[in-house]
Structure formats: structure tokens, C-alpha cells
Design an enzyme around this catalytic site. Structure first.
Site, mmCIF file in Angstrom:
data_model
loop_
_atom_site.group_PDB
_atom_site.id
_atom_site.type_symbol
_atom_site.label_atom_id
_atom_site.label_comp_id
_atom_site.label_asym_id
_atom_site.label_seq_id
_atom_site.Cartn_x
_atom_site.Cartn_y
_atom_site.Cartn_z
ATOM 1 N N GLU A 274 -11.265 -0.872 15.682
ATOM 2 C CA GLU A 274 -12.111 -2.061 15.675
ATOM 3 C C GLU A 274 -11.869 -2.936 16.913
ATOM 4 O OE1 GLU A 274 -12.266 -0.123 13.231
ATOM 5 O OE2 GLU A 274 -11.881 -1.168 11.372
ATOM 6 N N ASP B 29 -18.596 2.520 10.763
ATOM 7 C CA ASP B 29 -17.193 2.535 10.325
ATOM 8 C C ASP B 29 -17.004 3.604 9.239
ATOM 9 O OD1 ASP B 29 -14.521 1.993 10.076
ATOM 10 O OD2 ASP B 29 -14.743 -0.064 9.401
ATOM 11 N N TRP C 113 -8.565 4.204 1.950
ATOM 12 C CA TRP C 113 -7.268 4.882 2.066
ATOM 13 C C TRP C 113 -6.626 5.138 0.705
ATOM 14 C CZ3 TRP C 113 -3.348 2.420 -0.291
ATOM 15 C CH2 TRP C 113 -3.589 1.082 -0.626
ATOM 16 N N ASN D 225 -13.532 5.739 12.937
ATOM 17 C CA ASN D 225 -14.856 5.305 13.383
ATOM 18 C C ASN D 225 -14.946 5.113 14.896
ATOM 19 O OD1 ASN D 225 -13.201 2.847 12.181
ATOM 20 N ND2 ASN D 225 -14.376 2.063 13.916
ATOM 21 N N HIS E 138 -9.525 -14.374 7.999
ATOM 22 C CA HIS E 138 -9.571 -15.480 7.045
ATOM 23 C C HIS E 138 -10.752 -15.375 6.091
ATOM 24 C CE1 HIS E 138 -6.160 -17.633 8.710
ATOM 25 N NE2 HIS E 138 -6.609 -17.310 9.898
ATOM 26 N N GLU F 125 0.816 -1.225 0.000
ATOM 27 C CA GLU F 125 0.000 0.000 0.000
ATOM 28 C C GLU F 125 0.842 1.266 0.000
ATOM 29 O OE1 GLU F 125 -2.938 -0.123 3.124
ATOM 30 O OE2 GLU F 125 -3.930 -1.878 2.248
HETATM 31 O O1 LIG Z 1 -10.304 1.977 12.708
HETATM 32 C C1 LIG Z 1 -9.117 1.737 12.502
HETATM 33 O O2 LIG Z 1 -8.229 1.924 13.356
HETATM 34 C C2 LIG Z 1 -8.760 1.227 11.157
HETATM 35 C C3 LIG Z 1 -7.452 0.929 10.788
HETATM 36 C C4 LIG Z 1 -7.184 0.490 9.482
HETATM 37 C C5 LIG Z 1 -5.750 0.206 9.190
HETATM 38 O O3 LIG Z 1 -4.910 0.573 10.024
HETATM 39 O O4 LIG Z 1 -5.368 -0.390 8.188
HETATM 40 C C6 LIG Z 1 -8.262 0.351 8.573
HETATM 41 C C7 LIG Z 1 -9.553 0.670 9.056
HETATM 42 N N1 LIG Z 1 -9.768 1.092 10.306
HETATM 43 C C8 LIG Z 1 -10.709 0.594 8.228
HETATM 44 O O5 LIG Z 1 -11.823 0.870 8.688
HETATM 45 C C9 LIG Z 1 -10.573 0.199 6.877
HETATM 46 O O6 LIG Z 1 -11.557 0.139 6.129
HETATM 47 C C10 LIG Z 1 -9.280 -0.134 6.404
HETATM 48 C C11 LIG Z 1 -8.844 -0.559 5.146
HETATM 49 C C12 LIG Z 1 -7.514 -0.768 5.259
HETATM 50 C C13 LIG Z 1 -6.563 -1.241 4.256
HETATM 51 O O7 LIG Z 1 -5.367 -1.117 4.495
HETATM 52 O O8 LIG Z 1 -7.014 -1.763 3.198
HETATM 53 N N2 LIG Z 1 -7.109 -0.456 6.516
HETATM 54 C C14 LIG Z 1 -8.176 -0.065 7.231
HETATM 55 CA CA LIG Z 2 -12.038 1.350 11.009
#
Ligand SMILES: O=C(O)c1cc(C(=O)O)c2c(n1)C(=O)C(=O)c1cc(C(=O)O)[nH]c1-2
Ligand SMILES: [Ca+2]
Length: 659
Positions: free
Chosen positions: A163, A289, A377, A244, A589, A46
Site C-alpha cells: 500500500e 487489493d 489472513w 496486490n 485512525h 494475530e
Molecule cells: O499489501 C501489503 O503489503 C499488505 C500487508 C498487510 C499486513 O502486513 O498486515 C495487510 C494487507 N496488505 C492487506 O491488504 C490486508 O487486508 C491486511 C489485513 C491485515 C491484518 O493484519 O488484519 N494485514 C493486511
Molecule cells: Ca494489501
């Protein structure tokens, strides 16, 4: 300089616009590979690479940093922070890292286990390392996946983990010494105490009153700043994108009362002191979220004949926001994707008008967008030449239901809603409705100028150049160039593996390059089923130039034959196992026991016997891979029920002849 990509979003204001035009609509057909570098990691890639002084700095999964010669791809050094693999169990969305920061002769990386590390940019040697985790409440599962930002003499970093139940904050460190300069919390102190932090005044005067008694005093409320921050030198403001609520369920979290600041908000602070300046909340009482952690772009727009200093964001909730970046005043909020959780944004109050049952207080709510958001993101970009914002849009709804049996657990996610299983007979329909778009958004008119349809919802971030080209990678593994004015596809390259990262551009010795990390993973991959079903491949950095003739060898598909499950039996109850699987296993998973970035359990050798399965699930035999022991949250009987459930899926896919 115009030649470099020295900051995360190229400039502080994160436009992701390259002023280079050597590669343009006329000659893009001659774009070819200049070099590539293959990494060991086969997880989601990423990172936005950083390019300066002839070097590309990038990071891969497990927060490993690489420095490569930007002209030749020669490896200069790499640094592995040795993240303990059990940190994976604290990450919602793969062991990803979104990139490093560069300031003078130092490279900075945030690690999955919560450290901020400074390296010597020439040698890769460690200069300093600090633990960014707030340990005042034990047992909180913080991670870092986002890129640090450089603001003058400071390095700023947020955390992830909402989360799981954490309290979000952002910390600024002195770039030279690593000493903490300030910290800003994004949810209140549960005891109403001062934290001795830069956020103390606004917590006391504004934020505390927007929370009511509920689960948040244990969970920390959420509000993590896990990805976006934009520094605006014009106003000397740092904009923080906050995430969120934790747990998701507003009734459980806060008794169904209060806006719960700063969840799903953009917060502007003075980067010298961390002092609060303004905020705008995109989703009050977040229950979905709907993070506001999405990429923010600061620029000027002419609105109603007036030049305005604006900040633009397309958060998960489906509205495109244009704010006055000096004051936070809402200038417009227009849906850039289907929105059903609300019927619009009241321009008087700046608040969304909630749809009936939006908080799923009277039963399951099927809402658009879902928890993955209409945009995540994956960075968007803005061209001052076309006046358009290029947004990687995700079209995917979500079913939200309160979990009446919710009990906080010491490991794993604590979201307090039920994750629905994709019904087998509706999978084809769900897959067909779960797609993606590249939207060229006119932020002044508040509408799409053109749209490209993608078959899958998960695609890469975007880059736009002065050559009027938009570059985007996609789930099928193509890096594509589009005409920025009309969306016509003008070039593409088959990377051989899915792409989610955003491209960059730079110039060395008069030659313009386009560079991108490839490798599929991240949150989107965990839903399985609705993304391309292909094995994980090692990540690569691909670099292109006009007339490039290099070739990257085709990937050998790794052997991943299904195990023969005929004759394997279980005493477990597969239906009970399904509920337990969805609670404990699905986030890593995948729904329906199918997934792209962690072990596909339908192919797990541990399925063969109850003893083997127990040694992994209960006793942690595969701890070194990040599969921790679940003895604190699962009984052996529950583990066996899960085995029965996974076996059921393994049999189904064996019968269908799926590989
Ligand atoms: O609430 C959080 O702390 C948190 C962290 C992250 C993360 O660190 O990758 C994601 C999300 N939320 C999230 O809601 C989300 O949709 C998400 C997608 C991704 C990704 O890397 O594809 N990270 C995250
Ligand atoms: Ca999140």
C-alpha cells in the site's frame, strides 16, 4: 508428533487439522479454562502459537516474543526486539505479528521494522539478527507482519508494504548462520536489470513483458508476500502467496496494460535454490487489493474419480481455487462469497471474466468483495475426515474511484484511489450489510455444505480436530466450537475481548489442550463503525482442557470518556479537512474519525487547541507512541483543517451521547 503444534499450520502443508480427539462432540461441554496469560499489548493479536517440548512460543504486537510452560502458563522468558515506534506509520494494518517459527533449539521472529531474528529457544537470548529490507531504492517502507516458515535447513520470510509502494520479494536464510540463501522478487526490476536473485530468469523471460510503463517503476509494483507460504514436502515446492498491485489504480500503475505478474498470484519455487517452477495468477491486472496472500493448503482430493495432488486457496477476490500442486493447473474456481467484479473464471484460459467498469476506468465502481477481501489472513482449516474446508468469510463490498489528484508522498499509503466516507445517514444500512460467515466448503463439489452467520465481518481463523470440532473466535469475543459435520454450535466461552487469531491444539501428559490468542485489532479494526465499539483490552493467551476450572479475571474497561468539545473552535475548513483526513489519517485512525486500535481522535486531548494539535501532527510530540511528525506531507493549515473535521465528528458523537 501428533501431540505437538510445531509448525505454523501444524504440518508443513498447513491443514490446521489436529489429529487429537480427546475433546470431541460428546464431551465438549466439559471444556474449561486451564490457564491464561495476559500480555501488556492491547493491539491486535494475530499469532498462531507454536507448541513443542512442553513450551508454547507466541508473539504479540510490536513483534515481542513469549515462551510459556504449555501445561501451567508459567512465563519462561520473553524477548522484546525494541521495534522503533515510528515503524507503525509504515504498517497498513496495526503493529501485528502472526507468529514465530521453531526449528530445533531456535525460535525465529520477523519484526515490524523488517528484521529476521533467531533466539535461543531455552533462554530467549539473541543468536542472530538480519535486516531483510532491500535498501537498493531508498525511502521504501517495508514491514514484516507474517510468520517465518521453516523449510528444511532454511527460514523463509516475506515482507509487507504494497500500500505504501514497495517491490515484493521473499528471502530464504540459513537457519544456523542467518546467511542469505536466496531471494525471489515478485515484481520486475524497474530498469529491466538482473537483480542477481533467484527470480532473474523468470523476470526476464515471463514477468517483465506483463508490465507497461507507468507509476510502478517508482512504486515498485507491490506484490508483497506478507502472510502465506506453504511448503510441500511431497513435491519439494514452496508456494508463495503474492499480494496486490501498487498503486491500486491499474491505469496509473501500468498504463492499463498487461497482467502485472506476479501480483495476486501463487508462485511455486524450489525451496533449495529459489528457482521458479510454476505460477497461477488469481487476479490479473489487480486493481482491488485482491491479494493472493491468503492461507494455502496442500492435500489430496478425489476429483472425478481421480486422486489429485492439490493446493487450495480462498483469496480476497471471492473465488475458491483448487490447483494441481505439481503443475499449477487450474482444476476449479468457484465463488465462495458474492462476487461482482467478474462473472466467472474461464476454465480454458484460467482467467477471470471481468465485469464492466471493473477497473473503475469510467467512474466509481461498487464491487464485491471490497479491498478487505472475502477472506483475509485469518487461517482456514481442512479436515480429511469431513473433506471440508472451514473458511472465515468476510462480507463487505467496496467503492473504488480513481484519484485524479494523486501525488506520491514520502510517508503514508500511496494507493491512488479515493476512500469513500461512510455517509452518516446510511451507516446503519452499511453496518447491516457488513457481516461475516463461517463457511464449511466442499472443495470437490464447489459449494458450501453449511454456513454459520456472524453479525460482524471480522472474525478469527479456524482449527478443525479429529474430534470433529471446528473452533473459531469472533468479533464479539466468543471462542465457539461447532460440530464439523453440520455447523451446530456445541460450546462457547466469553473471552471478554474480540478475537481474530486462529486456535491451535496440542497434548501433554495425555491431556489435550486448545489454545488461542485473544485481542482485537488488525486491518478490520481500522474501518471502525462496522466492528463492535468497545475499548482495546490487553491481549491474552487462553488455554482450555476438559474439566478446566481456572477463571480469567474480567477486564476493567479503561476510562475513555469523551472530552467535552463544547466551546472548542477551529479556524479550519472541515470539508477540506475531510479530504485531507481520508488521504492521510484514515488508514490508522479510521473512517469517520472512529477507530478501534489507534487513538480515537474524537477523544484526543490534542483537539483542545490549534497549538496542541500542531505539536502532535506537525512536530511529532507523540512520536514515541508511533504518531510520527507529518510536517513533510501536511502544512499547518491542512493540519488545522483536519482538526476542524475531527471536531465536527467529536461534536456529533457527543450530541448522540456516544461514549
Ligand atoms: O499489501 C501489503 O503489503 C499488505 C500487508 C498487510 C499486513 O502486513 O498486515 C495487510 C494487507 N496488505 C492487506 O491488504 C490486508 O487486508 C491486511 C489485513 C491485515 C491484518 O493484519 O488484519 N494485514 C493486511
Ligand atoms: Ca494489501
Amino acid at each position: 508428533s501428533t501431540d505437538e503444534w510445531a509448525l505454523h499450520g501444524r504440518d508443513h502443508q498447513e491443514q490446521r487439522y489436529s489429529p487429537l480427539d480427546q475433546i470431541n462432540r460428546e464431551n465438549v461441554a466439559q471444556l474449561g479454562l486451564a490457564w491464561h496469560y495476559q500480555f501488556e499489548s492491547d493491539r491486535g493479536q494475530e499469532a498462531t502459537p507454536i507448541q513443542a517440548d512442553g513450551v508454547i512460543y507466541t508473539s504479540v504486537a510490536w513483534s515481542v516474543v513469549y515462551a510459556l510452560d504449555a501445561e501451567t502458563g508459567e512465563l519462561l522468558w520473553s524477548y522484546d526486539p525494541q521495534v522503533p515506534r515510528e515503524a507503525l506509520a509504515d504498517a497498513c494494518c496495526d503493529a501485528v505479528n502472526r507468529g514465530v517459527a521453531l526449528r530445533r533449539d531456535r525460535v525465529f521472529v520477523g519484526t515490524l521494522d523488517g528484521r529476521l531474528i533467531a533466539l535461543n529457544s531455552r533462554t530467549g537470548e539473541l543468536v542472530w539478527s538480519v535486516d531483510t529490507v532491500d535498501h537498493s531504492v531508498p525511502g521504501r517502507h517495508y514491514t514484516i507482519t507474517g510468520a517465518p516458515r521453516v523449510v528444511k535447513d532454511k527460514i523463509v520470510i516475506g515482507n509487507a508494504g504494497a500500500e505504501f509502494g514497495v517491490r515484493g520479494y521473499v528471502t530464504a536464510y540459513d537457519a544456523a548462520s542467518g546467511e542469505q540463501a536466496w531471494r525471489f522478487y515478485l515484481t520486475p526490476n524497474p530498469e529491466g536489470r538482473a537483480d542477481g536473485a533467484a527470480s532473474d530468469d523468470v523476470m526476464r523471460d515471463v514477468v517483465q513483458q506483463t508490465w507497461s510503463p507507468g507509476e510502478w517503476t517508482i512504486s515498485g509494483g507491490g506484490g508483497t508476500a506478507w502472510d502465506s507460504m506453504t511448503y510441500d514436502p511431497d513435491t519439494n515446492l514452496l508456494f508463495i502467496g503474492a499480494g496486490n498491485g501498487s498503486p491500486f489504480d491499474f491505469y496509473r500503475r501500468s498504463g492499463g496494460q498487461g497482467d502485472n505478474l506476479f501480483l495476486s498470484s501463487i508462485v511455486a519455487v524450489n525451496p533449495d535454490t529459489g528457482a521458479y517452477v510454476w505460477h497461477y495468477q488469481t487476479s490479473p491486472s489487480d486493481s482491488w487489493d485482491y491479494t493472493a496472500t491468503q492461507h494455502m493448503i496442500a492435500t489430496r482430493l478425489t476429483i472425478n474419480g481421480q486422486e489429485r495432488d492439490v493446493l487450495m486457496q480462498a483469496p480476497k477476490n471471492g473465488y475458491f481455487y483448487v490447483l494441481d500442486r505439481r503443475t499449477g493447473e487450474l482444476l476449479s474456481a468457484t465463488p465462495y462469497a458474492p462476487v461482482t467484479w467478474s462473472t466467472g473464471v474461464d476454465m480454458e484460459t484460467g482467467r477471470p471474466i471481468l465485469a464492466e467498469n471493473a477497473h473503475y476506468q469510467t467512474g466509481t465502481a461498487l464491487l464485491q468483495p471490497g479491498p478487505f477481501g472475502a477472506h483475509s489472513w485469518q487461517a482456514m482449516s481442512f479436515s480429511p475426515r469431513t473433506g471440508l474446508v472451514y473458511i472465515p468469510v468476510q462480507l463487505m463490498g467496496g467503492g473504488y474511484a480513481r484519484d485524479p489528484n494523486f501525488q506520491r508522498r514520502p510517508v503514508g499509503q500511496n494507493v491512488a484511489i479515493q476512500l469513500p466516507e461512510f455517509p452518516q445517514d446510511q451507516l446503519a444500512a452499511i453496518r447491516a450489510a457488513t457481516t461475516g460467515q463461517l463457511v464449511a466448503w466442499d472443495p470437490v463439489a464447489g459449494r458450501a455444505r453449511w454456513t454459520v452467520e456472524h453479525p460482524y465481518f471480522l472474525n478469527g481463523g479456524t482449527l478443525v480436530t479429529a474430534g470433529d470440532l471446528v473452533f473459531q473466535g469472533n468479533a464479539e469475543g466468543h471462542l465457539v466450537a461447532y460440530d464439523a459435520t453440520n455447523g451446530e454450535q456445541v460450546w462457547s466461552y466469553d473471552a471478554g475481548t474480540g478475537i481474530i487469531a486462529p486456535p491451535i491444539s496440542y497434548r501433554i501428559n495425555g491431556q489435550q489442550y486448545i489454545a488461542i490468542m485473544v485481542g482485537f485489532g488488525g486491518a478490520g479494526a481500522i474501518v471502525g463503525r462496522v466492528v463492535p465499539d468497545r475499548p482495546r483490552m490487553p491481549g491474552r493467551l487462553l488455554v482450555f482442557r476438559l474439566g478446566g476450572t481456572a477463571e480469567a479475571p474480567a477486564y476493567d474497561p479503561p476510562p475513555s470518556a469523551p472530552i467535552d468539545v463544547t466551546g472548542i473552535t477551529s479556524r479550519g475548513n472541515a470539508d477540506l479537512g475531510m479530504a485531507e483526513y481520508n488521504r492521510t489519517c484514515a488508514t490508522c485512525h479510521g473512517g469517520n474519525a472512529s477507530v478501534a486500535y489507534n487513538a480515537d481522535l474524537r477523544r484526543s486531548g490534542a483537539l483542545r487547541s490549534e497549538e496542541l494539535w500542531r505539536s502532535v501532527v506537525i512536530d511529532g510530540a507523540l512520536e514515541d507512541n508511533g504518531m510520527i511528525a507529518f510536517r513533510d506531507v501536511l502544512t499547518p493549515r491542512e493540519a488545522e483543517n483536519i482538526r476542524a473535521y475531527v471536531l465536527r465528528h467529536a461534536r456529533q458523537s457527543q450530541r448522540r451521547g456516544e461514549e
